[in-house]
Design a protein around this motif. Structure first.
Motif, PDB file in Angstrom:
ATOM      1  N   GLN A 167       0.829  -1.210   0.000  1.00  0.00           N
ATOM      2  CA  GLN A 167       0.000   0.000   0.000  1.00  0.00           C
ATOM      3  C   GLN A 167       0.858   1.252   0.000  1.00  0.00           C
ATOM      4  OE1 GLN A 167      -2.908   0.366   3.017  1.00  0.00           O
ATOM      5  NE2 GLN A 167      -4.159  -1.310   2.260  1.00  0.00           N
ATOM      6  N   LYS A 168       1.889   1.224   0.837  1.00  0.00           N
ATOM      7  CA  LYS A 168       2.782   2.378   0.920  1.00  0.00           C
ATOM      8  C   LYS A 168       3.398   2.656  -0.436  1.00  0.00           C
ATOM      9  CE  LYS A 168       4.435   2.551   5.664  1.00  0.00           C
ATOM     10  NZ  LYS A 168       5.515   2.004   6.489  1.00  0.00           N
ATOM     11  N   ALA A 169       3.881   1.595  -1.042  1.00  0.00           N
ATOM     12  CA  ALA A 169       4.525   1.743  -2.338  1.00  0.00           C
ATOM     13  C   ALA A 169       3.541   2.319  -3.346  1.00  0.00           C
ATOM     14  CB  ALA A 169       5.044   0.381  -2.811  1.00  0.00           C
ATOM     15  N   GLU A 170       2.304   1.831  -3.240  1.00  0.00           N
ATOM     16  CA  GLU A 170       1.281   2.287  -4.180  1.00  0.00           C
ATOM     17  C   GLU A 170       1.036   3.788  -4.013  1.00  0.00           C
ATOM     18  OE1 GLU A 170      -3.242   1.079  -5.123  1.00  0.00           O
ATOM     19  OE2 GLU A 170      -1.958  -0.477  -4.283  1.00  0.00           O
ATOM     20  N   LYS A 177       3.553  10.174  -9.438  1.00  0.00           N
ATOM     21  CA  LYS A 177       2.841  10.442 -10.693  1.00  0.00           C
ATOM     22  C   LYS A 177       2.217  11.829 -10.656  1.00  0.00           C
ATOM     23  CE  LYS A 177       1.049   6.230 -12.544  1.00  0.00           C
ATOM     24  NZ  LYS A 177      -0.145   5.377 -12.498  1.00  0.00           N
ATOM     25  N   ALA A 178       1.549  12.114  -9.526  1.00  0.00           N
ATOM     26  CA  ALA A 178       0.867  13.399  -9.395  1.00  0.00           C
ATOM     27  C   ALA A 178       1.868  14.537  -9.410  1.00  0.00           C
ATOM     28  CB  ALA A 178       0.061  13.426  -8.099  1.00  0.00           C
ATOM     29  N   ASP A 265      -6.319  11.447  -6.526  1.00  0.00           N
ATOM     30  CA  ASP A 265      -5.531  10.293  -6.953  1.00  0.00           C
ATOM     31  C   ASP A 265      -4.654   9.796  -5.820  1.00  0.00           C
ATOM     32  OD1 ASP A 265      -6.150   9.412  -9.329  1.00  0.00           O
ATOM     33  OD2 ASP A 265      -4.520  10.345 -10.464  1.00  0.00           O
ATOM     34  N   VAL A 266      -4.057  10.716  -5.130  1.00  0.00           N
ATOM     35  CA  VAL A 266      -3.156  10.357  -4.053  1.00  0.00           C
ATOM     36  C   VAL A 266      -3.899   9.608  -2.982  1.00  0.00           C
ATOM     37  CG1 VAL A 266      -1.644  11.279  -2.299  1.00  0.00           C
ATOM     38  CG2 VAL A 266      -1.757  12.351  -4.545  1.00  0.00           C
ATOM     39  N   SER A 267      -5.099  10.051  -2.718  1.00  0.00           N
ATOM     40  CA  SER A 267      -5.872   9.392  -1.676  1.00  0.00           C
ATOM     41  C   SER A 267      -6.892   8.490  -2.329  1.00  0.00           C
ATOM     42  CB  SER A 267      -6.573  10.449  -0.835  1.00  0.00           C
ATOM     43  OG  SER A 267      -7.396  11.224  -1.665  1.00  0.00           O
ATOM     44  N   ALA A 271      -6.016   4.419   0.274  1.00  0.00           N
ATOM     45  CA  ALA A 271      -4.978   5.234   0.892  1.00  0.00           C
ATOM     46  C   ALA A 271      -5.432   5.705   2.261  1.00  0.00           C
ATOM     47  CB  ALA A 271      -4.689   6.433   0.011  1.00  0.00           C
ATOM     48  N   SER A 272      -4.494   6.172   3.025  1.00  0.00           N
ATOM     49  CA  SER A 272      -4.853   6.612   4.367  1.00  0.00           C
ATOM     50  C   SER A 272      -5.686   7.876   4.275  1.00  0.00           C
ATOM     51  CB  SER A 272      -3.586   6.876   5.162  1.00  0.00           C
ATOM     52  OG  SER A 272      -2.913   7.989   4.632  1.00  0.00           O
TER      53      SER A 272
END
Ligand code: ZN
Length: 455
Positions: A167-170, A177-178, A265-267, A271-272
């Protein structure tokens, strides 16, 4: 040899002999028959029953051997697990314990020829820790179930760990990317900046939208006033527009669905939440900055403003009524705090309620207000003595005339109206006054005061 009858000495002797341990090699596992000597075992082998049993054994020797072996092992290991668990013990001790049960599975019917062979089997399969000494084989029970449990736990932990790392890596990948697309802004700690200390602090979490709403959102532009706005989407859109303006190209990761998940996208779904919350908060700050001009006044601020306005107005009226305003006496200021307007005016007949003045000479005596030099203060000419006193209105009371007498309304919305006292309601402590403007009912005593015509 016929079987001895129960209860006879011969029967008893046989029983006693059968009680103890007997030679393994004279035991027939198939018939579960123990013979006491070579001759007896030979006779048993010749017997018809044994022959029949041997026929079935020969048909599938493996099956019987396996079954016996399994049973033998189970019995032995049961002892190891219970009585001898957590200790290193001579294998022979356990074996003796095991065979003390006369109906045990005898080892000559198993795949193991000797006890040492069995021990080595246990060691090989990891069921026991074994070691060989002069005395013989020692065995120690290994709790395979416990090990299995621990292994499972370990595996589970490892799985969770890898899942977390994944998950962290993702998340990191998405951030990268963002960032490459110029859409990501690092969440940073800043001081809480407030335009107005009274303003409420509001947090807006990104709402979860339903699919139906998504299609609606596709129209973009102006979300309805009642509809909650997607700050993220707006921010992302704004950024994209800026970017497009700057270098003439639209951001790399423009969103196909038009839902504007540029930064979201980040979240992503897994994602947390903190990442999205912090980003959302920064969006909130932006919004606040935009709206700082048209922000509403808080309730407290409004109250304060109103209060100031009122004070300003009052000062104005005071300056109007008195051309040369002198600093009001302390008592007058005090009165001002409680009552907003003075009731004292020229022409009223009032009662002095100041006990201490001149030894009580004027207490409860009436006088006419001849002059109001400044608000809340009046010159009173006493009716009986003709003395003139300058008194604060707190030391004066209104006088209620007889019904039919002339009065002035000195307080309230009808302040200033003059008329005739029509009735006094003693029970309700109020009066009815008829003025040119109408009949005023329910007037309090301190709202009405007797008027005296000019001499
Ligand atoms: Zn037999």
């Amino acid at each position: 040899m016929p079987r001895a009858e129960a209860g006879t000495p011969k029967w008893l002797a046989n029983k006693m002999k059968a009680k103890g341990l007997q030679k393994l090699r004279w035991y027939c596992q198939m018939c579960q028959k123990q013979c006491r000597d070579e001759n007896g075992f030979k006779c048993h082998r010749m017997s018809e029953g044994h022959q029949r049993m041997m026929q079935t054994f020969i048909q599938s020797p493996g099956k019987f051997l396996d079954a016996f072996s399994r049973e033998f092992e189970e019995g032995f290991m049961k002892l190891m697990r219970t009585k001898y668990s957590r200790q290193r013990v001579l294998a022979n001790t356990v074996y003796c314990e095991f065979i003390s049960d006369k109906n045990h599975i005898h080892m000559n019917s198993t795949i193991w020829v000797t006890l040492s062979g069995f021990c080595q089997y246990l060691g090989r399969t990891g069921k026991c820790k074994i070691d060989h000494t002069e005395k013989g084989w020692y065995v120690e029970y290994i709790d395979q179930e416990k090990i299995k449990r621990e292994q499972e736990l370990e595996a589970k932990r490892a799985y969770e760990l890898t899942e977390e790392e994944r998950q962290k890596a993702e998340i990191a990948e998405r951030v990268e990317k963002a960032q490459a697309a110029g859409l990501y802004r690092e969440a940073e700690y800043t001081e809480l900046m407030r335009e107005d200390p009274d303003e409420k602090i509001a947090f807006k979490m990104p709402e979860v939208r339903l699919k139906a709403e998504k299609t609606e959102e596709g129209e973009e532009g102006a979300p309805g006033p009642s509809k909650p706005r997607n700050l993220f989407a707006e921010l992302a859109k704004q950024r994209r527009a800026e970017k497009a303006q700057n270098n003439g190209t639209v951001g790399a990761s423009s969103n196909a669905n038009g839902h504007g998940e540029g930064i979201v996208d980040v979240s992503g779904p897994d994602a947390s939440a903190s990442a999205s919350a912090s980003a959302s908060f920064s969006g909130q700050l932006d919004r606040r900055a935009d709206e700082k001009d048209k922000r509403k006044l808080s309730a407290l601020e409004r109250l304060r403003l109103e209060n100031e306005e009122r004070k300003l107005k009052k000062v104005k009226t005071e300056t109007n009524s008195t051309p040369t305003p002198a600093p009001a006496p302390a008592s007058a200021v005090k009165q001002e705090d409680v009552e907003e307007e003075t009731w004292l005016s020229e022409g009223l007949v009032v009662k002095v309620v100041l006990k201490d003045l001149a030894g009580g000479k004027y207490y409860k005596k009436k006088g006419k207000v001849t002059n109001v030099p400044k608000p809340f203060t009046g010159d009173i000419r006493m009716l009986d003595s003709g003395d003139v006193l300058r008194l604060d209105e707190t030391h004066l009371e209104t006088v209620i005339p007889n019904v039919g007498g002339r009065v002035r309304i000195v307080k309230g919305v009808h302040r200033g109206e003059e008329g005739v006292l029509k009735a006094v309601h003693l029970e309700q402590f109020c009066a009815t006054v008829e003025t040119a403007a109408g009949v005023r009912e329910g007037m309090q005593y301190e709202q009405v005061c007797k008027l005296m015509a000019d001499e």
